[in-house]
Design a protein around this motif. Structure first.
Motif, PDB file in Angstrom:
ATOM      1  N   SER A  21       0.995  -1.189   0.241  1.00  0.00           N
ATOM      2  CA  SER A  21      -0.066   0.005   0.007  1.00  0.00           C
ATOM      3  C   SER A  21       0.792   1.115   0.120  1.00  0.00           C
ATOM      4  O   SER A  21       0.323   2.501  -0.402  1.00  0.00           O
ATOM      5  N   CYS A  22       2.198   1.194   0.295  1.00  0.00           N
ATOM      6  CA  CYS A  22       3.051   2.167   0.281  1.00  0.00           C
ATOM      7  C   CYS A  22       3.242   2.762  -1.288  1.00  0.00           C
ATOM      8  O   CYS A  22       3.897   3.860  -1.526  1.00  0.00           O
ATOM      9  N   LEU A  23       2.767   1.925  -1.857  1.00  0.00           N
ATOM     10  CA  LEU A  23       2.983   2.166  -3.556  1.00  0.00           C
ATOM     11  C   LEU A  23       2.198   3.432  -4.034  1.00  0.00           C
ATOM     12  O   LEU A  23       2.277   4.016  -4.836  1.00  0.00           O
ATOM     13  N   LEU A  24       1.142   3.586  -3.224  1.00  0.00           N
ATOM     14  CA  LEU A  24      -0.030   4.490  -3.494  1.00  0.00           C
ATOM     15  C   LEU A  24       0.473   5.932  -2.933  1.00  0.00           C
ATOM     16  O   LEU A  24       1.476   5.876  -1.992  1.00  0.00           O
ATOM     17  N   ASP A  25      -0.294   6.884  -3.432  1.00  0.00           N
ATOM     18  CA  ASP A  25       0.262   8.154  -2.892  1.00  0.00           C
ATOM     19  C   ASP A  25      -0.896   8.411  -1.673  1.00  0.00           C
ATOM     20  O   ASP A  25      -1.957   8.819  -1.646  1.00  0.00           O
ATOM     21  N   LEU A  26      -0.134   8.451  -0.355  1.00  0.00           N
ATOM     22  CA  LEU A  26      -0.985   8.332   1.066  1.00  0.00           C
ATOM     23  C   LEU A  26      -0.236   9.569   1.822  1.00  0.00           C
ATOM     24  O   LEU A  26       0.786  10.056   1.302  1.00  0.00           O
ATOM     25  N   PRO A  27      -0.974   9.897   2.677  1.00  0.00           N
ATOM     26  CA  PRO A  27      -0.477  11.229   3.475  1.00  0.00           C
ATOM     27  C   PRO A  27       0.964  10.419   4.197  1.00  0.00           C
ATOM     28  O   PRO A  27       1.051   9.264   4.461  1.00  0.00           O
ATOM     29  N   TYR A  28       1.890  11.623   4.397  1.00  0.00           N
ATOM     30  CA  TYR A  28       2.999  11.150   5.038  1.00  0.00           C
ATOM     31  C   TYR A  28       2.946  10.447   6.317  1.00  0.00           C
ATOM     32  O   TYR A  28       3.775   9.557   6.759  1.00  0.00           O
ATOM     33  N   LEU A  33       3.666   5.463  10.163  1.00  0.00           N
ATOM     34  CA  LEU A  33       3.193   4.444  10.969  1.00  0.00           C
ATOM     35  C   LEU A  33       3.577   3.153  10.432  1.00  0.00           C
ATOM     36  O   LEU A  33       3.906   2.247  11.156  1.00  0.00           O
ATOM     37  N   VAL A  34       3.678   2.773   9.099  1.00  0.00           N
ATOM     38  CA  VAL A  34       4.309   1.918   8.423  1.00  0.00           C
ATOM     39  C   VAL A  34       5.693   1.645   8.686  1.00  0.00           C
ATOM     40  O   VAL A  34       6.019   0.348   9.441  1.00  0.00           O
ATOM     41  N   VAL A  67      14.214   0.604   8.039  1.00  0.00           N
ATOM     42  CA  VAL A  67      12.971   0.979   8.106  1.00  0.00           C
ATOM     43  C   VAL A  67      12.557   1.831   9.406  1.00  0.00           C
ATOM     44  O   VAL A  67      11.634   2.405   9.492  1.00  0.00           O
ATOM     45  N   ASN A  68      13.623   1.809  10.155  1.00  0.00           N
ATOM     46  CA  ASN A  68      13.206   2.802  11.540  1.00  0.00           C
ATOM     47  C   ASN A  68      12.693   4.033  11.254  1.00  0.00           C
ATOM     48  O   ASN A  68      13.243   4.821  10.484  1.00  0.00           O
ATOM     49  N   PRO A  69      11.476   4.530  11.884  1.00  0.00           N
ATOM     50  CA  PRO A  69      11.092   5.884  11.864  1.00  0.00           C
ATOM     51  C   PRO A  69      11.983   7.050  12.515  1.00  0.00           C
ATOM     52  O   PRO A  69      11.807   8.245  12.255  1.00  0.00           O
ATOM     53  N   PHE A  70      12.965   6.581  13.318  1.00  0.00           N
ATOM     54  CA  PHE A  70      13.691   7.567  14.357  1.00  0.00           C
ATOM     55  C   PHE A  70      14.871   8.156  13.591  1.00  0.00           C
ATOM     56  O   PHE A  70      15.281   9.297  13.781  1.00  0.00           O
ATOM     57  N   PHE A  71      15.820   7.458  12.975  1.00  0.00           N
ATOM     58  CA  PHE A  71      16.811   7.836  12.271  1.00  0.00           C
ATOM     59  C   PHE A  71      16.723   7.276  10.740  1.00  0.00           C
ATOM     60  O   PHE A  71      17.312   6.419  10.310  1.00  0.00           O
ATOM     61  N   LYS A  72      15.901   8.440  10.145  1.00  0.00           N
ATOM     62  CA  LYS A  72      15.556   8.045   8.659  1.00  0.00           C
ATOM     63  C   LYS A  72      16.668   7.989   7.808  1.00  0.00           C
ATOM     64  O   LYS A  72      17.522   8.913   7.918  1.00  0.00           O
ATOM     65  N   GLY A  76      14.637   8.283  -1.353  1.00  0.00           N
ATOM     66  CA  GLY A  76      14.070   8.907  -2.506  1.00  0.00           C
ATOM     67  C   GLY A  76      12.939   7.852  -2.697  1.00  0.00           C
ATOM     68  O   GLY A  76      12.904   6.634  -2.325  1.00  0.00           O
ATOM     69  N   ARG A  77      11.870   8.272  -3.059  1.00  0.00           N
ATOM     70  CA  ARG A  77      10.488   7.690  -3.434  1.00  0.00           C
ATOM     71  C   ARG A  77      10.464   6.582  -4.097  1.00  0.00           C
ATOM     72  O   ARG A  77      10.196   5.414  -3.912  1.00  0.00           O
ATOM     73  N   GLY A  78      11.294   6.602  -5.514  1.00  0.00           N
ATOM     74  CA  GLY A  78      11.464   5.479  -6.449  1.00  0.00           C
ATOM     75  C   GLY A  78      12.223   4.181  -5.690  1.00  0.00           C
ATOM     76  O   GLY A  78      11.517   3.016  -5.903  1.00  0.00           O
TER      77      GLY A  78
END
Length: 104
Positions: A21-28, A33-34, A67-72, A76-78
Motif C-alpha cells: 500500500s506504500c506504493l500509493l500516494d498517501l499522507p506522510y 506508521l508503516v 525502516v526505523n522511523p527515528f533515524f531516517k 527517494g520515493r522510487g
C-alpha cells in the motif's frame, strides 16, 4: 504453539500488504506508521530467527534498521517503492519457506 505460528503468519501478511500500500500516494503520517510497525515486526522476526540460529535474522535485523522511523534513511520515493516490494516478496516467501520446512 500452532496459534503462535498462525499469528506470525498473519502479521507477515499484514506487513506485506502495508508495504504494497506504500506504493500509493498517501499522507506522510501513514508512511511513518508503516515504518514504526515495520521496525517492530522486523525486530521481532530478527530475534526469533536469532533464537533458532538461522541466518535470516541478518535480513530482518538490517530491515529493522533501514525502516526505523527515528533515524531516517533518505532513499527517494522510487527506491523506497522498490524496497517496499522486495520486503513484501520476502515476507510472503518466508511464509512458504516456513511451510516447506514444517513438511520435512
Amino acid at each position: 504453539m500452532r496459534n503462535m505460528k498462525n499469528k506470525e503468519s498473519r502479521i507477515k501478511i499484514a506487513l506485506a500488504m502495508l508495504f504494497i500500500s506504500c506504493l500509493l500516494d498517501l499522507p506522510y503520517g501513514y508512511y511513518l506508521l508503516v515504518r514504526f510497525f515495520g521496525m517492530i515486526v522486523f525486530s521481532i522476526l530478527a530475534y526469533n530467527q536469532y533464537q533458532k540460529n538461522q541466518m535470516l535474522f541478518i535480513v530482518w535485523a538490517a530491515s529493522a534498521v533501514l525502516v526505523n522511523p527515528f533515524f531516517k534513511i533518505a532513499l527517494g520515493r522510487g527506491l523506497w517503492n522498490i524496497v517496499d516490494i522486495v520486503w513484501a516478496v520476502l515476507l510472503i516467501y518466508s511464509l512458504f519457506m516456513k511451510k516447506q520446512q514444517e513438511n520435512l
